[in-house]
Write an enzyme that holds these catalytic residues in place. Structure first.
Site, PDB file in Angstrom:
ATOM      1  N   HIS A 311      37.150 -12.265  10.626  1.00 58.41           N
ATOM      2  CA  HIS A 311      35.889 -11.721  10.138  1.00 58.41           C
ATOM      3  C   HIS A 311      35.232 -12.768   9.261  1.00 58.41           C
ATOM      4  O   HIS A 311      35.918 -13.473   8.525  1.00 58.41           O
ATOM      5  CB  HIS A 311      36.144 -10.436   9.321  1.00 58.41           C
ATOM      6  CG  HIS A 311      34.920  -9.631   9.103  1.00 58.41           C
ATOM      7  ND1 HIS A 311      34.033  -9.906   8.095  1.00 58.41           N
ATOM      8  CD2 HIS A 311      34.417  -8.583   9.797  1.00 58.41           C
ATOM      9  CE1 HIS A 311      33.037  -9.042   8.173  1.00 58.41           C
ATOM     10  NE2 HIS A 311      33.238  -8.235   9.198  1.00 58.41           N
ATOM     11  N   ASP A 369      37.224  -3.348  14.560  1.00 60.45           N
ATOM     12  CA  ASP A 369      37.193  -3.134  16.007  1.00 60.45           C
ATOM     13  C   ASP A 369      38.571  -3.064  16.634  1.00 60.45           C
ATOM     14  O   ASP A 369      38.716  -2.647  17.777  1.00 60.45           O
ATOM     15  CB  ASP A 369      36.406  -4.261  16.678  1.00 60.45           C
ATOM     16  CG  ASP A 369      34.947  -4.188  16.297  1.00 60.45           C
ATOM     17  OD1 ASP A 369      34.427  -3.079  16.236  1.00 60.45           O
ATOM     18  OD2 ASP A 369      34.348  -5.252  16.053  1.00 60.45           O
TER      19      ASP A 369
HETATM   20  N1  ACO Z   1      41.226 -15.643  17.407  1.00 61.00           N
HETATM   21  C1  ACO Z   1      41.671 -16.911  17.303  1.00 61.00           C
HETATM   22  N2  ACO Z   1      41.225 -17.815  16.430  1.00 61.00           N
HETATM   23  C2  ACO Z   1      40.238 -17.412  15.608  1.00 61.00           C
HETATM   24  C3  ACO Z   1      39.710 -16.102  15.648  1.00 61.00           C
HETATM   25  C4  ACO Z   1      40.239 -15.208  16.584  1.00 61.00           C
HETATM   26  N3  ACO Z   1      39.798 -13.955  16.678  1.00 61.00           N
HETATM   27  N4  ACO Z   1      38.750 -16.004  14.713  1.00 61.00           N
HETATM   28  C5  ACO Z   1      38.663 -17.194  14.105  1.00 61.00           C
HETATM   29  N5  ACO Z   1      39.584 -18.050  14.648  1.00 61.00           N
HETATM   30  C6  ACO Z   1      39.854 -19.425  14.208  1.00 61.00           C
HETATM   31  C7  ACO Z   1      38.801 -20.401  14.724  1.00 61.00           C
HETATM   32  O1  ACO Z   1      39.150 -20.949  15.978  1.00 61.00           O
HETATM   33  C8  ACO Z   1      38.813 -21.436  13.622  1.00 61.00           C
HETATM   34  O2  ACO Z   1      39.923 -22.257  13.795  1.00 61.00           O
HETATM   35  P1  ACO Z   1      39.862 -23.839  13.406  1.00 61.00           P
HETATM   36  O3  ACO Z   1      39.670 -23.859  11.893  1.00 61.00           O
HETATM   37  O4  ACO Z   1      41.162 -24.393  13.848  1.00 61.00           O
HETATM   38  O5  ACO Z   1      38.672 -24.406  14.136  1.00 61.00           O
HETATM   39  C9  ACO Z   1      39.022 -20.612  12.346  1.00 61.00           C
HETATM   40  O6  ACO Z   1      39.760 -19.443  12.781  1.00 61.00           O
HETATM   41  C10 ACO Z   1      37.754 -20.164  11.651  1.00 61.00           C
HETATM   42  O7  ACO Z   1      36.934 -19.512  12.616  1.00 61.00           O
HETATM   43  P2  ACO Z   1      35.364 -19.397  12.564  1.00 61.00           P
HETATM   44  O8  ACO Z   1      34.846 -19.154  13.942  1.00 61.00           O
HETATM   45  O9  ACO Z   1      34.793 -20.558  11.810  1.00 61.00           O
HETATM   46  O10 ACO Z   1      35.168 -18.119  11.682  1.00 61.00           O
HETATM   47  P3  ACO Z   1      33.858 -17.286  11.546  1.00 61.00           P
HETATM   48  O11 ACO Z   1      33.880 -16.696  10.198  1.00 61.00           O
HETATM   49  O12 ACO Z   1      32.674 -18.077  11.935  1.00 61.00           O
HETATM   50  O13 ACO Z   1      34.062 -16.177  12.680  1.00 61.00           O
HETATM   51  C11 ACO Z   1      34.328 -14.143  13.832  1.00 61.00           C
HETATM   52  C12 ACO Z   1      34.212 -14.840  12.458  1.00 61.00           C
HETATM   53  C13 ACO Z   1      33.131 -14.484  14.702  1.00 61.00           C
HETATM   54  C14 ACO Z   1      34.355 -12.634  13.602  1.00 61.00           C
HETATM   55  C15 ACO Z   1      35.636 -14.637  14.519  1.00 61.00           C
HETATM   56  O14 ACO Z   1      36.739 -14.346  13.697  1.00 61.00           O
HETATM   57  C16 ACO Z   1      35.833 -14.016  15.914  1.00 61.00           C
HETATM   58  O15 ACO Z   1      35.270 -14.509  16.889  1.00 61.00           O
HETATM   59  N6  ACO Z   1      36.677 -12.928  16.012  1.00 61.00           N
HETATM   60  C17 ACO Z   1      36.878 -12.259  17.277  1.00 61.00           C
HETATM   61  C18 ACO Z   1      35.707 -11.351  17.580  1.00 61.00           C
HETATM   62  C19 ACO Z   1      35.706 -10.104  16.707  1.00 61.00           C
HETATM   63  O16 ACO Z   1      36.709  -9.422  16.579  1.00 61.00           O
HETATM   64  N7  ACO Z   1      34.533  -9.817  16.156  1.00 61.00           N
HETATM   65  C20 ACO Z   1      34.319  -8.619  15.343  1.00 61.00           C
HETATM   66  C21 ACO Z   1      33.921  -8.978  13.952  1.00 61.00           C
HETATM   67  S1  ACO Z   1      33.824  -7.495  12.999  1.00 61.00           S
HETATM   68  C22 ACO Z   1      32.333  -6.832  13.354  1.00 61.00           C
HETATM   69  O17 ACO Z   1      31.392  -7.447  13.771  1.00 61.00           O
HETATM   70  C23 ACO Z   1      32.216  -5.407  13.132  1.00 61.00           C
END
Ligand code: ACO
Length: 435
Positions: A311, A369
């Site tokens: 998140h 979620d």
């Molecule tokens: N699975 C695997 N790796 C992940 C995930 C995930 N779900 N989420 C983040 N990471 C990793 C990224 O690859 C990154 O790794 P790195 O540092 O080696 O490059 C690191 O964690 C940071 O990730 P970011 O994308 O920079 O984090 P951000 O805060 O931008 O993303 C997000 C947040 C979009 C919610 C992300 O965690 C994601 O895509 N999760 C899956 C989708 C999801 O469940 N979304 C619902 C959010 S809740 C809502 O909207 C109600």
């Protein structure tokens, strides 16, 4: 805005030797913010913050999140207390008005919402223009946007009465529109709202009843759905809420602004994740495949994410996921679905991920979620409708934030700046002289 106090100043010194003292603002809770409104005038510099990860775009009194501690408060009340002791329409009243209602206020609010649930009869013809297999979110974006063509008298957004009527209409009609989108997709007749039912039961009735036999409402299911609505009601300045504020900042119709919020919510990185979680769990298929799946998630080249994990704000367990995890067991037991292979996979996936270095290092925890889809699926709600239900529940948050923005004397049309990296000025070359 109330609760905002002076927190001193922060000095910014540039390499070019200019310096500027910027005011620091203190809120009630959470980090202080540097007020950079005068930065450009003082230094000729903008700030650069793609994704707004360090930028407060507004001040707000509605919702507070402490992502490190896993705290979510609406108007100061914790989400856990609201989920356990309140109901969705009471939470709507709180989010909209700032205080919990008295009995009389609550009765009036419930009445106002209940008696706005029908949509203009002409709206059914809009549905008929769509393919039956259209995604319900695509249909909702269009139909909610189209409300602006029905309620054009609401276009005076500076009139508080107009705003209140639009607020009631949106909260009341969104379940009707979402249920109509579902009925249309399965070729069943639309079901009119029933004023004798509570908000969640009315939605279930519009989703599942058919004209040829009575539909038996299940109180446990209605309660669980009401709780899901509460948990999704608002979440401060996320992508869809910021979209609603940005669209609303131009003075656009609230119906158009909410349609834009629905469009923003649809993406799999935001509200679309609950549908994506179910797809992912089905693809994994069995707990024995979890290890291979997680290896793929950790492989940078695969672009596979563990959906329902991570998140932008929570670097701890999402408190909404904790509440839902608790209700998943109770709901499945009540509905006679104690054995649920998807829930088994979800639980094991969570346990393994929470003990895995990759997720620990990146502070990736289950978000709301992760469990909501499993509960909705057990209720017989198809996964294509999950994000539509999220949109339904979030409408109150969007409209409350829209109202707050319009009442805020500091509000301006949303207009970010940019760091231009394209070509510098050059001379046009006529077509016959280009090599
Ligand atoms: N699975 C695997 N790796 C992940 C995930 C995930 N779900 N989420 C983040 N990471 C990793 C990224 O690859 C990154 O790794 P790195 O540092 O080696 O490059 C690191 O964690 C940071 O990730 P970011 O994308 O920079 O984090 P951000 O805060 O931008 O993303 C997000 C947040 C979009 C919610 C992300 O965690 C994601 O895509 N999760 C899956 C989708 C999801 O469940 N979304 C619902 C959010 S809740 C809502 O909207 C109600």
């Amino acid at each position: 805005m109330s609760g905002r106090t002076n927190g001193g100043t922060a000095r910014l010194e540039t390499a070019g030797g200019t310096s500027v003292d910027l005011p620091v603002l203190k809120g009630t809770l959470g980090p202080d913010v540097i007020d950079i409104r005068k930065l450009y005038a003082g230094t000729g510099l903008f700030t650069y913050d793609p994704g707004f990860t360090s930028t407060a775009a507004c001040s707000s009194t509605i919702t507070f999140i402490d992502g490190d501690e896993g705290v979510l408060l609406h108007r100061g009340y914790s989400i856990e207390e609201l989920a356990q002791q309140s109901d969705y329409l009471e939470v709507c009243y709180l989010i909209l008005n700032g205080e919990l209602p008295t009995s009389a206020q609550k009765a009036k609010f419930v009445h106002d919402i209940t008696y706005h649930t029908m949509v203009h009869d002409q709206i059914q013809y809009l549905f008929r223009g769509f393919r039956r297999d259209a995604h319900p979110m695509a249909v909702m974006i269009a139909v909610v946007g189209a409300l602006s063509a029905f309620y054009y008298e609401d276009l005076d957004v500076d009139d508080p009465h107009n705003r209140m009527v639009a607020t009631h209409r949106l909260i009341a009609k969104i379940p009707t529109i979402a249920a109509m989108a579902y009925k249309y997709s399965i070729g069943q007749p639309f079901v009119y709202p029933r004023n004798d039912l509570d908000y969640a039961s009315n939605f279930l009735n519009m989703m599942f009843s058919v004209p040829c036999e009575p539909y038996r409402l299940n109180a446990v299911m209605a309660k669980a759905l009401d709780r899901i609505f509460i948990l999704h009601a608002d979440h401060e300045q996320n992508a869809s809420t910021s979209t609603v504020r940005l669209v609303g900042s131009t003075g656009a119709s609230p119906y158009a602004a909410i349609a834009a919020g629905i469009a923003s919510l649809w993406g799999p990185a935001h509200g679309g994740a609950n549908e994506a979680v179910l797809t992912m769990l089905r693809e994994i298929g069995s707990p024995s495949n979890i290890k291979d799946f997680l290896a793929k998630v950790k492989d940078k080249d695969s672009h596979q994410r563990l959906m329902g994990f991570g998140h932008r704000v929570y670097r701890n367990y999402d408190p909404r996921a904790a509440v839902l995890k608790e209700s998943a067991d109770a709901v499945l037991a009540e509905l006679g679905r104690r054995e649920n292979p998807l829930l088994d996979i979800a639980r094991e996936l969570e346990t393994i991920a929470l003990n895995d270095d990759y997720f620990i290092k990146r502070k990736l925890f289950p978000n709301v979620d992760f469990y909501s889809g499993i509960i909705l699926e057990a209720m017989g709600i198809p996964s294509k409708m999950f994000t539509a239900i999220f949109a339904l529940a979030r409408t109150v948050g969007w409209i409350a934030q829209w109202n707050e923005m319009i009442e805020d004397p500091e509000q301006k049309i949303g207009r970010p700046r940019q760091l231009y990296t394209g070509p510098a000025r050059r001379t046009f070359v006529p077509l016959d002289q280009r090599g």
